[in-house]
Design a protein around this motif. Sequence first.
Motif, PDB file in Angstrom:
ATOM      1  N   THR A  46       0.923 -22.023 -22.511  1.00  0.00           N
ATOM      2  CA  THR A  46       0.652 -20.642 -22.904  1.00  0.00           C
ATOM      3  C   THR A  46      -0.287 -20.619 -24.102  1.00  0.00           C
ATOM      4  OG1 THR A  46       2.908 -20.087 -22.231  1.00  0.00           O
ATOM      5  CG2 THR A  46       1.717 -18.448 -23.540  1.00  0.00           C
ATOM      6  N   PRO A  47      -1.388 -19.852 -24.032  1.00  0.00           N
ATOM      7  CA  PRO A  47      -2.286 -19.764 -25.196  1.00  0.00           C
ATOM      8  C   PRO A  47      -1.554 -19.248 -26.421  1.00  0.00           C
ATOM      9  CG  PRO A  47      -2.829 -18.082 -23.551  1.00  0.00           C
ATOM     10  CD  PRO A  47      -1.860 -19.013 -22.912  1.00  0.00           C
ATOM     11  N   GLN A  48      -1.832 -19.852 -27.567  1.00  0.00           N
ATOM     12  CA  GLN A  48      -1.127 -19.515 -28.797  1.00  0.00           C
ATOM     13  C   GLN A  48      -1.934 -18.604 -29.719  1.00  0.00           C
ATOM     14  OE1 GLN A  48       2.198 -20.769 -29.278  1.00  0.00           O
ATOM     15  NE2 GLN A  48       1.705 -21.094 -27.118  1.00  0.00           N
ATOM     16  N   PRO A  60       0.066  -8.762 -27.244  1.00  0.00           N
ATOM     17  CA  PRO A  60       0.064  -8.438 -28.681  1.00  0.00           C
ATOM     18  C   PRO A  60      -0.122  -9.644 -29.585  1.00  0.00           C
ATOM     19  CG  PRO A  60       1.771  -7.192 -27.557  1.00  0.00           C
ATOM     20  CD  PRO A  60       1.217  -8.149 -26.544  1.00  0.00           C
ATOM     21  N   LYS A  61       0.502 -10.777 -29.283  1.00  0.00           N
ATOM     22  CA  LYS A  61       0.425 -11.927 -30.188  1.00  0.00           C
ATOM     23  C   LYS A  61      -0.966 -12.560 -30.207  1.00  0.00           C
ATOM     24  CE  LYS A  61       1.705 -15.779 -27.182  1.00  0.00           C
ATOM     25  NZ  LYS A  61       2.579 -16.967 -27.022  1.00  0.00           N
ATOM     26  N   LEU A  62      -1.819 -12.200 -29.235  1.00  0.00           N
ATOM     27  CA  LEU A  62      -3.163 -12.773 -29.159  1.00  0.00           C
ATOM     28  C   LEU A  62      -4.242 -11.790 -29.625  1.00  0.00           C
ATOM     29  CD1 LEU A  62      -2.860 -14.508 -25.659  1.00  0.00           C
ATOM     30  CD2 LEU A  62      -2.424 -15.509 -27.909  1.00  0.00           C
ATOM     31  N   ASN A  63      -3.854 -10.611 -30.020  1.00  0.00           N
ATOM     32  CA  ASN A  63      -4.832  -9.567 -30.346  1.00  0.00           C
ATOM     33  C   ASN A  63      -5.587  -9.808 -31.649  1.00  0.00           C
ATOM     34  OD1 ASN A  63      -4.444  -8.117 -28.018  1.00  0.00           O
ATOM     35  ND2 ASN A  63      -2.994  -6.657 -28.926  1.00  0.00           N
ATOM     36  N   ALA A  64      -5.059 -10.664 -32.513  1.00  0.00           N
ATOM     37  CA  ALA A  64      -5.716 -10.900 -33.806  1.00  0.00           C
ATOM     38  C   ALA A  64      -7.123 -11.464 -33.644  1.00  0.00           C
ATOM     39  CB  ALA A  64      -4.869 -11.841 -34.666  1.00  0.00           C
ATOM     40  N   MET A  65      -7.381 -12.184 -32.551  1.00  0.00           N
ATOM     41  CA  MET A  65      -8.690 -12.810 -32.340  1.00  0.00           C
ATOM     42  C   MET A  65      -9.686 -11.904 -31.622  1.00  0.00           C
ATOM     43  SD  MET A  65      -8.983 -15.799 -33.716  1.00  0.00           S
ATOM     44  CE  MET A  65     -10.387 -16.482 -32.831  1.00  0.00           C
ATOM     45  N   GLU A  66      -9.244 -10.745 -31.178  1.00  0.00           N
ATOM     46  CA  GLU A  66     -10.125  -9.885 -30.400  1.00  0.00           C
ATOM     47  C   GLU A  66     -11.342  -9.434 -31.204  1.00  0.00           C
ATOM     48  OE1 GLU A  66      -9.732  -9.165 -26.973  1.00  0.00           O
ATOM     49  OE2 GLU A  66      -8.445 -10.880 -27.413  1.00  0.00           O
ATOM     50  N   GLN A  67     -11.147  -9.173 -32.494  1.00  0.00           N
ATOM     51  CA  GLN A  67     -12.275  -8.752 -33.334  1.00  0.00           C
ATOM     52  C   GLN A  67     -13.328  -9.856 -33.430  1.00  0.00           C
ATOM     53  OE1 GLN A  67     -11.129  -7.407 -37.228  1.00  0.00           O
ATOM     54  NE2 GLN A  67     -13.233  -7.178 -37.941  1.00  0.00           N
TER      55      GLN A  67
END
Length: 272
Positions: A46-48, A60-67
């Motif tokens: 699972t991607p971290q 949600p846990k992966l949204n920090a990198m969207e920017q």
Amino acid sequence: MGERKACPDEAIIIDIPEDLEPDLNSTCWIHRVPRKLRQVHEAAYTPQLISIGPLHYDEPKLNAMEQHKTKYHDQFWKRDFSKHIRENDIRDFIEEGARRERIWCSYAGSFELMNNRDMFFRVILRDVSFIFELFLRNYEHVLDNNDKPEEMKKDIQDYILRTPWLRKAVELDLIMLENQLSYFIFTELFDFILKKQPENQGNMNIPPYLSKHWKESESHDFFIRITCEFFIDYYRNGKATIKKPGEVELQQLNKIKHFTDLNKFAFSDDLL
């Protein structure tokens, strides 16, 4: 009452969930790891940190990198060799009938964006552009420091690449099966950008390590090279050898499904 046993001639019907029954006729399929395998070691499958493609989109846990992905996407299309591509050109590329269907059929099973194809393709294009920009920044840094004494080597300025733990986390996420894009999207988009270079500007828009006059095999060879440069630390702790330009035939490159499939074709056999 004793347990009923199946007779030898009885047909036993096993209902296999759709997610575990990928379409073997698709161009290249990307699917979720079976649940029982995932339960052995959840983090290994699972991607971290970062989501690529539709299977983990909007978690949600992966949204920090969207920017960061959006920033890299925008900067890729501002590069001298790609800024001539207009929004209509990109739409024509991604909506070309056969290509669109190949991209869609790359994914087996169900995912959130199945009912929103337009968003699906926007996510694919955004993630392709992010990876292109990331790989090019890494390659340019390697190129800039080649053959220089240690004291003259320049520090990398890129946020992801200059932070060891972050780079490693992104690298591991990009190699996971559930976090893949079809390899052909990268090579076909790269060819598309190079071939649409304005004729009246010569090579002014092309950095010295590229050429709009490359044959298809040369442009694909370059992309495999920048890809391998990014993943070199993953294979054999950095001891793997990237095959030299021309050593991998175009026919072999066209067989690569995605980054998880990479090592069979791009690294020397004696180390893998």
